[in-house]
Write a protein that holds these residues in place. Sequence first.
Motif, PDB file in Angstrom:
ATOM      1  N   UNK A 110      44.431  44.014  46.053  1.00 16.59           N
ATOM      2  CA  UNK A 110      43.909  42.739  46.547  1.00 16.59           C
ATOM      3  C   UNK A 110      43.614  41.765  45.419  1.00 16.59           C
ATOM      4  N   UNK A 111      43.045  42.274  44.310  1.00 15.01           N
ATOM      5  CA  UNK A 111      42.705  41.357  43.215  1.00 15.01           C
ATOM      6  C   UNK A 111      42.506  42.149  41.928  1.00 15.01           C
ATOM      7  N   UNK A 112      42.680  41.454  40.811  1.00 16.90           N
ATOM      8  CA  UNK A 112      42.442  41.990  39.472  1.00 16.90           C
ATOM      9  C   UNK A 112      41.540  40.989  38.751  1.00 16.90           C
ATOM     10  N   UNK A 113      40.364  41.454  38.314  1.00 13.09           N
ATOM     11  CA  UNK A 113      39.381  40.556  37.695  1.00 13.09           C
ATOM     12  C   UNK A 113      38.946  41.152  36.367  1.00 13.09           C
ATOM     13  N   UNK A 114      39.015  40.352  35.319  1.00 11.43           N
ATOM     14  CA  UNK A 114      38.598  40.842  34.004  1.00 11.43           C
ATOM     15  C   UNK A 114      37.102  40.634  33.815  1.00 11.43           C
ATOM     16  N   UNK A 115      36.438  41.655  33.255  1.00  9.96           N
ATOM     17  CA  UNK A 115      34.994  41.627  33.046  1.00  9.96           C
ATOM     18  C   UNK A 115      34.680  42.052  31.610  1.00  9.96           C
ATOM     19  N   UNK A 116      33.491  41.699  31.175  1.00  9.15           N
ATOM     20  CA  UNK A 116      32.950  42.205  29.918  1.00  9.15           C
ATOM     21  C   UNK A 116      31.717  43.007  30.261  1.00  9.15           C
ATOM     22  N   UNK A 117      31.709  44.295  29.874  1.00  6.20           N
ATOM     23  CA  UNK A 117      30.610  45.173  30.262  1.00  6.20           C
ATOM     24  C   UNK A 117      29.882  45.716  29.040  1.00  6.20           C
ATOM     25  N   UNK A 118      28.605  46.031  29.226  1.00  8.28           N
ATOM     26  CA  UNK A 118      27.823  46.682  28.178  1.00  8.28           C
ATOM     27  C   UNK A 118      28.278  48.119  27.986  1.00  8.28           C
ATOM     28  N   UNK A 119      28.746  48.718  29.089  1.00 12.48           N
ATOM     29  CA  UNK A 119      29.096  50.136  29.049  1.00 12.48           C
ATOM     30  C   UNK A 119      30.345  50.400  28.220  1.00 12.48           C
ATOM     31  N   UNK A 120      31.375  49.557  28.412  1.00 14.19           N
ATOM     32  CA  UNK A 120      32.655  49.874  27.775  1.00 14.19           C
ATOM     33  C   UNK A 120      33.384  48.643  27.252  1.00 14.19           C
ATOM     34  N   UNK A 121      32.676  47.535  27.047  1.00 11.76           N
ATOM     35  CA  UNK A 121      33.352  46.345  26.544  1.00 11.76           C
ATOM     36  C   UNK A 121      34.275  45.758  27.592  1.00 11.76           C
ATOM     37  N   UNK A 122      35.543  45.567  27.217  1.00 15.39           N
ATOM     38  CA  UNK A 122      36.505  44.986  28.147  1.00 15.39           C
ATOM     39  C   UNK A 122      36.748  45.932  29.315  1.00 15.39           C
ATOM     40  N   UNK A 123      36.703  45.394  30.513  1.00 18.92           N
ATOM     41  CA  UNK A 123      36.950  46.194  31.713  1.00 18.92           C
ATOM     42  C   UNK A 123      37.716  45.349  32.722  1.00 18.92           C
TER      43      UNK A 123
END
Length: 381
Positions: A125-138
């Motif tokens: 349905x969708x692909x969204x790029x995130x920045x996380x504290x847990x693993x950086x780029x997600x």
Amino acid sequence: MNTDPADNKRFPRITDEMVDALRARIGERLKDPHVAWITEATLDSCRHYALGVGDDNPLWWDPEYARTTPYGDVIGIPTMLFSCSPGGLGLTGMPGIHAMFAGCDFTWYENIRRNDPIRSEAAIKDIIEKKTKFAGRAIQQIHHIDFFTPSRGKIAECNLWNFRTDRDEAREKGQKYDRTKDPRTRYSRQQMDEFLSLYENEYVRGAEPRYWEDVTEGEQLPMIVKGPMTVSGFIAYVQGWGGIYIRAHKLYYKQIKKLPALAIYDDYGVPDSPEAVHWRDDFARMVGAPAPYDYGSERCSWMGHLVTNWMGDLGFLHRLQVKVRWHNAVGDILYLRGNVTRKWRDQGAGYVDIALEARNQDNQLSADGSATVRLPSASQR
């Protein structure tokens, strides 16, 4: 992929090319090579999923009890649909990139009846790029799944999502966990006895109808508990849910030959399933977790258990939304709570909205979400 345990950078990294290739597939109907664990809602499959969730409501597994209800037979626990779609957990694409299940948004239109054949159709349905504290780029990967039976058409649909993360970066960020200390919470025998006694008093509405007119906004749902988390408990869930990448001997060899990036090599040079993060300390730490932890779909199912306990056998779970916030590691205890936020009617039917929350023994938020339940009317007394 470099599988040498001595190499600190042993896993693939998320690349722009990977993300672009996956984004180009949005809307594509997935043809998954795996067979769904449950393709028919037999008595055994209904019972096994309920057992894996820890739900002892006999409506899900006891035909003698179920014959006394308006359904006339066992019906499936709603969240067993997690087992009915081979591609439903959003693991398509990005080989070698770890997937953390992060949430669900289910809508049910019909009950799951005993012996229903169940077919699913899934698409990205969708692909969204995130920045996380847990693993950086997600990368948040969202799948949409529809569930069908031959006689009644579409009985449910859902969006499921996970975060694809770099194992190496997650492990490096996870170095904050002191490896010389046991990450598990320790309990005295008295503390454990007090906790386990909560199971004795778990509220199950069961056959007693809960009428819409009797519900008040702000009403609290009786709390349920889960835990303490154990590897045995995680395996009990897998027995009902069915691990996508858990295979034995020759079948595992054939799987990793076809999908070589699935294999994670341990310090002895032996390839194992990526799902081993749920029962192996070393694999859990590879992805930045302090210890083996529960399945995300398992936690969503626990939220459903809280709601179905409260609504009773005549209620209908219409919608369940859950966001997974943190790992429940081995040893953790979970307290699940809810409260009624709204009552409303639609085309003569009475609905109730419920806010949901789960926190561990340290009051850390593990999951939150909401549910919508359709309840019978007092005119049916």
